[in-house]
Design a protein around this motif. Structure first.
Motif, PDB file in Angstrom:
ATOM      1  N   HIS A 144       2.097   8.098  -8.032  1.00  0.00           N
ATOM      2  CA  HIS A 144       1.304   7.852  -7.212  1.00  0.00           C
ATOM      3  C   HIS A 144       1.969   7.737  -5.675  1.00  0.00           C
ATOM      4  N   VAL A 145       0.831   8.240  -4.740  1.00  0.00           N
ATOM      5  CA  VAL A 145       1.471   8.064  -3.298  1.00  0.00           C
ATOM      6  C   VAL A 145       0.689   7.205  -2.697  1.00  0.00           C
ATOM      7  N   VAL A 146       1.195   6.365  -1.721  1.00  0.00           N
ATOM      8  CA  VAL A 146       0.261   5.422  -0.813  1.00  0.00           C
ATOM      9  C   VAL A 146      -0.175   6.272   0.440  1.00  0.00           C
ATOM     10  N   LEU A 147      -1.218   6.380   0.906  1.00  0.00           N
ATOM     11  CA  LEU A 147      -1.436   7.039   2.245  1.00  0.00           C
ATOM     12  C   LEU A 147      -2.600   6.174   3.085  1.00  0.00           C
ATOM     13  N   GLY A 148      -2.410   5.784   4.024  1.00  0.00           N
ATOM     14  CA  GLY A 148      -3.594   4.965   4.856  1.00  0.00           C
ATOM     15  C   GLY A 148      -3.661   3.744   4.210  1.00  0.00           C
ATOM     16  N   GLY A 149      -2.868   2.995   3.404  1.00  0.00           N
ATOM     17  CA  GLY A 149      -2.908   1.902   2.636  1.00  0.00           C
ATOM     18  C   GLY A 149      -3.710   1.952   1.434  1.00  0.00           C
TER      19      GLY A 149
ATOM     20  N   ILE B 251      -1.124  16.308   6.600  1.00  0.00           N
ATOM     21  CA  ILE B 251      -0.931  17.429   6.424  1.00  0.00           C
ATOM     22  C   ILE B 251      -0.331  17.647   5.121  1.00  0.00           C
ATOM     23  N   CYS B 252      -0.928  18.204   4.026  1.00  0.00           N
ATOM     24  CA  CYS B 252      -0.351  18.371   2.652  1.00  0.00           C
ATOM     25  C   CYS B 252      -1.281  19.434   1.781  1.00  0.00           C
ATOM     26  N   GLU B 253      -0.563  19.990   0.938  1.00  0.00           N
ATOM     27  CA  GLU B 253      -1.472  20.750   0.184  1.00  0.00           C
ATOM     28  C   GLU B 253      -2.320  19.963  -1.074  1.00  0.00           C
ATOM     29  N   ALA B 254      -1.571  18.920  -1.355  1.00  0.00           N
ATOM     30  CA  ALA B 254      -2.003  18.003  -2.392  1.00  0.00           C
ATOM     31  C   ALA B 254      -1.335  16.632  -2.219  1.00  0.00           C
ATOM     32  N   PRO B 255      -1.967  15.585  -2.684  1.00  0.00           N
ATOM     33  CA  PRO B 255      -3.104  15.362  -3.332  1.00  0.00           C
ATOM     34  C   PRO B 255      -4.728  15.597  -2.277  1.00  0.00           C
TER      35      PRO B 255
ATOM     36  N   LYS C 198      -3.669   3.324  -2.709  1.00  0.00           N
ATOM     37  CA  LYS C 198      -2.487   3.975  -3.698  1.00  0.00           C
ATOM     38  C   LYS C 198      -3.465   5.013  -4.540  1.00  0.00           C
ATOM     39  N   ILE C 199      -2.975   6.242  -4.200  1.00  0.00           N
ATOM     40  CA  ILE C 199      -3.636   7.555  -4.883  1.00  0.00           C
ATOM     41  C   ILE C 199      -2.989   8.144  -6.087  1.00  0.00           C
ATOM     42  N   PRO C 200      -3.389   8.128  -7.223  1.00  0.00           N
ATOM     43  CA  PRO C 200      -2.764   8.604  -8.500  1.00  0.00           C
ATOM     44  C   PRO C 200      -2.391  10.020  -8.134  1.00  0.00           C
ATOM     45  N   PHE C 201      -0.887  10.503  -8.442  1.00  0.00           N
ATOM     46  CA  PHE C 201      -0.531  11.849  -8.156  1.00  0.00           C
ATOM     47  C   PHE C 201       0.751  12.050  -9.244  1.00  0.00           C
ATOM     48  N   THR C 202       1.183  13.424  -9.188  1.00  0.00           N
ATOM     49  CA  THR C 202       2.176  13.709 -10.116  1.00  0.00           C
ATOM     50  C   THR C 202       3.423  13.283  -9.653  1.00  0.00           C
ATOM     51  N   GLN C 203       3.688  13.046  -8.469  1.00  0.00           N
ATOM     52  CA  GLN C 203       4.850  12.624  -7.687  1.00  0.00           C
ATOM     53  C   GLN C 203       4.481  11.503  -6.792  1.00  0.00           C
ATOM     54  N   GLY C 204       5.799  10.991  -6.247  1.00  0.00           N
ATOM     55  CA  GLY C 204       5.597   9.627  -5.139  1.00  0.00           C
ATOM     56  C   GLY C 204       6.277  10.337  -4.107  1.00  0.00           C
ATOM     57  N   LEU C 205       6.319   9.518  -3.150  1.00  0.00           N
ATOM     58  CA  LEU C 205       6.985   9.834  -1.732  1.00  0.00           C
ATOM     59  C   LEU C 205       8.387   8.867  -1.686  1.00  0.00           C
ATOM     60  N   ALA C 206       9.396   9.718  -1.348  1.00  0.00           N
ATOM     61  CA  ALA C 206      10.618   8.852  -0.959  1.00  0.00           C
ATOM     62  C   ALA C 206      10.648   8.578   0.446  1.00  0.00           C
ATOM     63  N   GLY C 207      11.292   7.203   0.359  1.00  0.00           N
ATOM     64  CA  GLY C 207      11.395   6.258   1.685  1.00  0.00           C
ATOM     65  C   GLY C 207      11.712   5.094   1.267  1.00  0.00           C
ATOM     66  N   HIS C 208      12.502   4.375   2.436  1.00  0.00           N
ATOM     67  CA  HIS C 208      12.946   3.018   2.280  1.00  0.00           C
ATOM     68  C   HIS C 208      11.676   1.961   1.882  1.00  0.00           C
ATOM     69  N   SER C 209      10.668   2.207   2.794  1.00  0.00           N
ATOM     70  CA  SER C 209       9.541   1.313   2.365  1.00  0.00           C
ATOM     71  C   SER C 209       8.581   2.180   1.308  1.00  0.00           C
ATOM     72  N   ASP C 210       7.347   1.821   1.471  1.00  0.00           N
ATOM     73  CA  ASP C 210       6.470   2.391   0.550  1.00  0.00           C
ATOM     74  C   ASP C 210       6.189   4.049   0.910  1.00  0.00           C
ATOM     75  N   ALA C 211       6.753   4.414   1.922  1.00  0.00           N
ATOM     76  CA  ALA C 211       6.700   5.767   2.603  1.00  0.00           C
ATOM     77  C   ALA C 211       5.138   6.298   2.814  1.00  0.00           C
TER      78      ALA C 211
ATOM     79  N   HIS D 178     -10.677   9.985  -0.834  1.00  0.00           N
ATOM     80  CA  HIS D 178     -10.310   8.762  -0.604  1.00  0.00           C
ATOM     81  C   HIS D 178     -10.279   8.450   1.062  1.00  0.00           C
ATOM     82  N   ARG D 179     -10.809   9.370   1.656  1.00  0.00           N
ATOM     83  CA  ARG D 179     -10.947   9.284   3.227  1.00  0.00           C
ATOM     84  C   ARG D 179     -11.629   7.769   3.575  1.00  0.00           C
ATOM     85  N   ASP D 180     -12.678   7.553   3.133  1.00  0.00           N
ATOM     86  CA  ASP D 180     -13.455   6.398   3.403  1.00  0.00           C
ATOM     87  C   ASP D 180     -12.617   5.102   3.224  1.00  0.00           C
ATOM     88  N   ALA D 181     -12.045   5.124   1.994  1.00  0.00           N
ATOM     89  CA  ALA D 181     -11.285   3.738   1.609  1.00  0.00           C
ATOM     90  C   ALA D 181      -9.987   3.525   2.474  1.00  0.00           C
ATOM     91  N   MET D 182      -9.510   4.829   2.976  1.00  0.00           N
ATOM     92  CA  MET D 182      -8.375   4.788   3.945  1.00  0.00           C
ATOM     93  C   MET D 182      -8.836   4.382   5.283  1.00  0.00           C
TER      94      MET D 182
END
Length: 391
Positions: free
Chosen positions: A248-253, A330-334, A255-268, A339-343
């Motif tokens: 999953h990735v976390v975007l705008g607070g 800015i991304c190709e996916a997800p 959690k969005i299911p995805f085939t990968q995560g984002l790398a970072g010191h925090s939740d990215a 998820h816009r309104d939830a964000m």
């Protein structure tokens, strides 16, 4: 202020404020980015004639009060109020007895627009008369309502006044009056003084010294607060994180299911990081890395809502009001659209503004660059705030 005329203030903040609608009690709601109680306390703290300020609060609101009091000078430890306003005021008066003032002003927490002029005139009136209240002439014709809902000519409005706070007294006079009061249902301290046989004098009130009671009052107060914030600033932020392992990735607070995560010191969370930098920019407070260094292990895996909430708090501490936040992912996916309104809702809750003031958009880079190759996600952000004019 002379040593012979020490003046303290009791700020009555123990009510529930239900007429203002659902949510927090009205004294803890915000206008202009700060709670009503904080603004009221600051008005008295900024006046040279005031020695101490004593909030009287509901026991359930201790934490809310502590936040509103933070860094305001001259505040005494709050005391717990009673079931009625009269009981709450008496609790405040009794709490001052160990180091009694000569004069005491008793003020509603929900009147955050009390002016220096009104405070000064209240002090002078208490000194000169012993018991005095601010009063306004009525401008509307007064009618009496009959049992059948018909109206008839009412009392002469030239002899009527609407009264405000701060109500002002010699401390010993009003303390004795409260202790001697035969009932606990009197609606203001002037009535308590009158019941004890004291004459209460009037001095000129201030039409701007409104009491916030209904939701409409808060709308009016918010517009007034915004009109006083003349320094309009806009700043931008940018962040990028590469994809890594995860489901999953976390975007705008969110959690969005995805085939990968984002790398970072925090939740990215690139969206919240970019918004954090944008808000920090409006108050010229460096960048996210300065406040939350990635070299610091305490931020490893941290939820990025803490970063954005911190930046929003800095804006409020500067007396500012967040009027709009805008983010572009800015991304190709997800896919961001579902998820816009939830964000938007999550971002609004973090910074304590309406979702109507938050915009989230998405775009691709047309298969160009690292986002086009699906290697990560980037985010651009802009924040607009209004601040007091600073020279």
């Amino acid at each position: 202020m002379t040593a012979a005329m020490r003046t303290d203030v009791i700020v009555v903040a123990a009510g529930r404020g239900q007429r203002a609608g659902e949510g927090l009690p009205k004294q803890f709601r915000t206008i202009g980015g700060q709670t009503v109680l904080r603004q009221t306390l600051q008005r008295f703290a900024g006046h040279p004639g005031i020695r101490h300020i004593l909030p009287v609060i509901h026991p359930d609101h201790a934490a809310l009060c502590a936040e509103s009091m933070r860094d305001v000078r001259g505040i005494k430890t709050p005391v717990t109020g009673g079931e009625t306003r009269q009981a709450s005021v008496r609790a405040g008066l009794e709490a001052l007895a160990g180091d009694p003032p000569d004069l005491v002003l008793i003020h509603d927490a929900a009147r955050p627009f009390v002016s220096d002029r009104l405070i000064a005139e209240a002090i002078a009136a208490a000194r000169d008369h012993g018991a005095a209240i601010p009063a306004l002439k009525l401008v509307d014709t007064i009618k009496a309502l009959g049992a059948d809902d018909s109206l008839s000519t009412g009392p002469d409005r030239d002899r009527l006044r609407s009264v405000q706070t701060p109500q002002a007294f010699r401390y010993a006079l009003i303390l004795h009056a409260h202790r001697a009061a035969p009932v606990d249902t009197l609606t203001d301290d002037a009535a308590v003084a009158e019941a004890a046989g004291h004459r209460v004098f009037a001095f000129a009130g201030d039409p701007a010294n409104i009491k916030l009671t209904t939701q409409e009052d808060f709308v009016t107060a918010e517009r007034r607060a915004a009109a006083d914030l003349l320094d309009v600033r806009t700043a931008t932020g940018f962040d990028v994180h590469a994809f890594g392992e995860g489901d999953h990735v976390v975007l705008g607070g969110v959690k969005i299911p995805f085939t990968q995560g984002l790398a970072g010191h925090s939740d990215a969370d690139v969206v919240l990081h970019a918004l954090t930098d944008a808000l920090l920019g409006t108050v010229a407070s460096a960048d996210i890395g300065s406040h939350f260094p990635p070299s610091d292990p305490q931020w490893k895996g941290a939820s990025s809502d803490r970063f954005l909430a911190h930046a929003a708090a800095l804006v409020r501490q500067a007396g500012g009001l967040i009027t709009h936040l805008d983010a572009t992912v800015i991304c190709e996916a997800p896919k961001i659209g579902p998820h816009r309104d939830a964000m938007r809702q999550a971002i609004a809750e973090i910074v304590e503004i309406s979702p109507a003031r938050v915009s989230v958009k998405a775009t691709t880079s047309e298969r160009l660059g690292f986002t086009g190759r699906g290697e990560g996600i980037a985010a651009l952000a802009a924040a607009t705030v209004r601040l007091p004019w600073l020279d």
